[in-house]
Design a protein around this motif. Structure first.
Motif, PDB file in Angstrom:
ATOM      1  N   UNK A 168      -5.761  22.412  -3.735  1.00 40.31           N
ATOM      2  CA  UNK A 168      -5.807  23.237  -2.518  1.00 40.31           C
ATOM      3  C   UNK A 168      -5.326  22.427  -1.319  1.00 40.31           C
ATOM      4  N   UNK A 169      -5.847  21.210  -1.166  1.00 35.27           N
ATOM      5  CA  UNK A 169      -5.456  20.372  -0.026  1.00 35.27           C
ATOM      6  C   UNK A 169      -3.960  20.087  -0.047  1.00 35.27           C
ATOM      7  N   UNK A 170      -3.429  19.722  -1.213  1.00 33.07           N
ATOM      8  CA  UNK A 170      -2.010  19.393  -1.300  1.00 33.07           C
ATOM      9  C   UNK A 170      -1.137  20.619  -1.052  1.00 33.07           C
ATOM     10  N   UNK A 171      -1.601  21.789  -1.452  1.00 33.84           N
ATOM     11  CA  UNK A 171      -0.846  23.010  -1.177  1.00 33.84           C
ATOM     12  C   UNK A 171      -0.805  23.298   0.318  1.00 33.84           C
ATOM     13  N   UNK A 172      -1.916  23.043   1.003  1.00 32.29           N
ATOM     14  CA  UNK A 172      -1.932  23.181   2.462  1.00 32.29           C
ATOM     15  C   UNK A 172      -0.963  22.188   3.089  1.00 32.29           C
ATOM     16  N   UNK A 173      -1.011  20.927   2.647  1.00 32.59           N
ATOM     17  CA  UNK A 173      -0.104  19.916   3.183  1.00 32.59           C
ATOM     18  C   UNK A 173       1.341  20.269   2.961  1.00 32.59           C
ATOM     19  N   UNK A 174       1.659  20.827   1.792  1.00 36.00           N
ATOM     20  CA  UNK A 174       3.035  21.222   1.500  1.00 36.00           C
ATOM     21  C   UNK A 174       3.490  22.339   2.418  1.00 36.00           C
ATOM     22  N   UNK A 175       2.590  23.279   2.714  1.00 35.47           N
ATOM     23  CA  UNK A 175       2.946  24.373   3.614  1.00 35.47           C
ATOM     24  C   UNK A 175       3.148  23.875   5.044  1.00 35.47           C
ATOM     25  N   UNK A 176       2.386  22.886   5.440  1.00 33.48           N
ATOM     26  CA  UNK A 176       2.517  22.341   6.788  1.00 33.48           C
ATOM     27  C   UNK A 176       3.836  21.603   6.980  1.00 33.48           C
ATOM     28  N   UNK A 177       4.238  20.840   5.966  1.00 31.29           N
ATOM     29  CA  UNK A 177       5.387  19.948   6.114  1.00 31.29           C
ATOM     30  C   UNK A 177       6.587  20.337   5.265  1.00 31.29           C
ATOM     31  N   UNK A 178       6.511  21.509   4.597  1.00 32.81           N
ATOM     32  CA  UNK A 178       7.577  21.921   3.689  1.00 32.81           C
ATOM     33  C   UNK A 178       7.851  20.830   2.659  1.00 32.81           C
ATOM     34  N   UNK A 179       6.771  20.188   2.194  1.00 33.89           N
ATOM     35  CA  UNK A 179       6.902  19.101   1.220  1.00 33.89           C
ATOM     36  C   UNK A 179       7.169  19.663  -0.163  1.00 33.89           C
ATOM     37  N   UNK A 180       7.925  18.909  -0.966  1.00 32.27           N
ATOM     38  CA  UNK A 180       8.292  19.373  -2.300  1.00 32.27           C
ATOM     39  C   UNK A 180       7.634  18.572  -3.416  1.00 32.27           C
ATOM     40  N   UNK A 181       6.809  17.558  -3.066  1.00 29.46           N
ATOM     41  CA  UNK A 181       6.111  16.803  -4.092  1.00 29.46           C
ATOM     42  C   UNK A 181       4.703  16.495  -3.610  1.00 29.46           C
ATOM     43  N   UNK A 182       3.838  16.125  -4.547  1.00 28.49           N
ATOM     44  CA  UNK A 182       2.426  15.951  -4.257  1.00 28.49           C
ATOM     45  C   UNK A 182       2.164  14.818  -3.268  1.00 28.49           C
ATOM     46  N   UNK A 183       2.853  13.713  -3.426  1.00 28.51           N
ATOM     47  CA  UNK A 183       2.619  12.573  -2.542  1.00 28.51           C
ATOM     48  C   UNK A 183       2.937  12.926  -1.097  1.00 28.51           C
ATOM     49  N   UNK A 184       4.051  13.603  -0.879  1.00 30.59           N
ATOM     50  CA  UNK A 184       4.432  13.994   0.476  1.00 30.59           C
ATOM     51  C   UNK A 184       3.463  15.024   1.040  1.00 30.59           C
ATOM     52  N   UNK A 185       2.988  15.925   0.187  1.00 29.21           N
ATOM     53  CA  UNK A 185       2.050  16.948   0.638  1.00 29.21           C
ATOM     54  C   UNK A 185       0.725  16.331   1.069  1.00 29.21           C
ATOM     55  N   UNK A 186       0.217  15.383   0.267  1.00 28.13           N
ATOM     56  CA  UNK A 186      -1.037  14.720   0.628  1.00 28.13           C
ATOM     57  C   UNK A 186      -0.866  13.903   1.906  1.00 28.13           C
ATOM     58  N   UNK A 187       0.258  13.214   2.024  1.00 21.83           N
ATOM     59  CA  UNK A 187       0.510  12.419   3.236  1.00 21.83           C
ATOM     60  C   UNK A 187       0.560  13.317   4.468  1.00 21.83           C
ATOM     61  N   UNK A 188       1.123  14.510   4.334  1.00 23.35           N
ATOM     62  CA  UNK A 188       1.189  15.438   5.459  1.00 23.35           C
ATOM     63  C   UNK A 188      -0.208  15.865   5.892  1.00 23.35           C
ATOM     64  N   UNK A 189      -1.086  16.142   4.919  1.00 25.27           N
ATOM     65  CA  UNK A 189      -2.460  16.519   5.255  1.00 25.27           C
ATOM     66  C   UNK A 189      -3.196  15.364   5.926  1.00 25.27           C
ATOM     67  N   UNK A 190      -2.969  14.144   5.455  1.00 23.47           N
ATOM     68  CA  UNK A 190      -3.589  12.977   6.085  1.00 23.47           C
ATOM     69  C   UNK A 190      -3.117  12.807   7.527  1.00 23.47           C
ATOM     70  N   UNK A 191      -1.823  12.941   7.746  1.00 19.68           N
ATOM     71  CA  UNK A 191      -1.282  12.823   9.112  1.00 19.68           C
ATOM     72  C   UNK A 191      -1.875  13.903  10.015  1.00 19.68           C
ATOM     73  N   UNK A 192      -2.173  15.037   9.426  1.00 18.43           N
ATOM     74  CA  UNK A 192      -2.695  16.165  10.198  1.00 18.43           C
ATOM     75  C   UNK A 192      -4.191  16.040  10.460  1.00 18.43           C
ATOM     76  N   UNK A 193      -4.842  15.029   9.848  1.00 20.21           N
ATOM     77  CA  UNK A 193      -6.249  14.788  10.148  1.00 20.21           C
ATOM     78  C   UNK A 193      -7.210  14.835   8.990  1.00 20.21           C
ATOM     79  N   UNK A 194      -6.726  15.026   7.753  1.00 19.65           N
ATOM     80  CA  UNK A 194      -7.654  15.077   6.625  1.00 19.65           C
ATOM     81  C   UNK A 194      -8.293  13.726   6.383  1.00 19.65           C
TER      82      UNK A 194
END
Length: 267
Positions: A168-194
């Motif tokens: 769920x978290x990684x899917x949110x991160x992917x939607x925020x940053x248009x990320x195409x892989x899990x690592x980028x999606x998680x990093x986006x959520x972390x940058x956003x405050x997770x």
């Protein structure tokens, strides 16, 4: 009245049968089915009252009170999904094994999965993020970000493992940053405050208490963590707290013991 409730609940069931943690072909007890149907109708009615394409819905599948947690599982509920009007899209562990899969279920099935109780919480997200997530989930399996190797206590950001909350978290991160892989999606959520939660599992309890099963991999965490016993994990609480802090939450509703809460309880 019960018959009418169950008839209406049929609209909340997808064509497929039950999926996820239930591994035996045993019929659900009538009382449990009725309770799940009532919760499904309550949640669906609340969802219909807001013009939103998607929300998060949490349930209590496991008793985590010893860890100070209430909700153990969360999924997305999508309006007008190909599988139904309100469809829960979430990751489930397969029968206590080390594997998982993604499911699209009606709300009755979502609340009929051998739960501790029928408490529920809806979290509506700000419109732009909700729409991006709904579009993404309707397009599955494209861009699924799914790692089928399951670990109940998966380390946040782990490449080798994933659990339902991490997905769920990684899917949110992917939607925020248009990320195409899990690592980028998680990093986006972390940058956003997770920030991850921590659950305490003492080393002595892990060894002497026999906390070993196919769906738990302590080796996903470094040795220092295993010796100390404080495991970072993605919990329902950490997801909702992060979304709220980052300004992504538009509204929330909650039901405990069959009653609507005037003041939201702890997660």
């Amino acid at each position: 009245m019960a018959a009418a409730m169950l008839a209406a609940a049929l609209a909340l069931l997808p064509a497929q049968g039950r999926a996820g943690t239930a591994c035996e072909d045993e019929p659900l007890a009538p009382r449990k089915l009725a309770d799940a149907a009532q919760t499904a109708l309550t949640v669906a009615d609340a969802l219909e009252q807001r013009d939103a394409p998607l929300a998060l819905v949490a349930r209590v599948g496991t008793d985590l009170s010893a860890q100070g947690l209430v909700y153990s599982h969360v999924g997305f509920v999508v309006r007008d999904h190909p599988a139904g009007r309100w469809t829960a899209v979430h990751l489930l562990n397969e029968c206590g094994s080390d594997r998982s899969n993604l499911y699209a279920q009606g709300l009755v099935n979502f609340f009929a999965d051998d739960l501790v109780n029928q408490d529920a919480r809806i979290v509506w997200l700000e419109p732009a993020l909700a729409q991006r997530l709904a579009d993404r989930l309707r397009a599955l399996p494209q861009g699924a970000l799914h790692q089928p190797h399951y670990n109940l206590i998966a380390r946040p950001g782990s490449v080798e493992y994933q659990n339902s909350t991490a997905w769920v978290l990684e899917t949110v991160g992917a939607a925020l940053a248009q990320a195409s892989d899990r690592a980028a999606a998680f990093a986006a959520a972390q940058r956003d405050g997770f920030r991850a939660d921590r659950v305490h599992i003492p080393y002595s309890k892990r060894v002497l208490g026999g906390l070993f099963s196919a769906n738990v991999a302590f080796t996903d965490h470094p040795v220092g963590t295993r010796l100390g016993g404080d495991y970072p994990v993605v919990t329902v609480r950490s997801i909702v707290d992060y979304l709220d802090r980052s300004g992504h939450v538009q509204a929330q509703r909650e039901w405990r013991n069959g009653r609507a809460m005037e003041t939201l309880g702890a997660l």
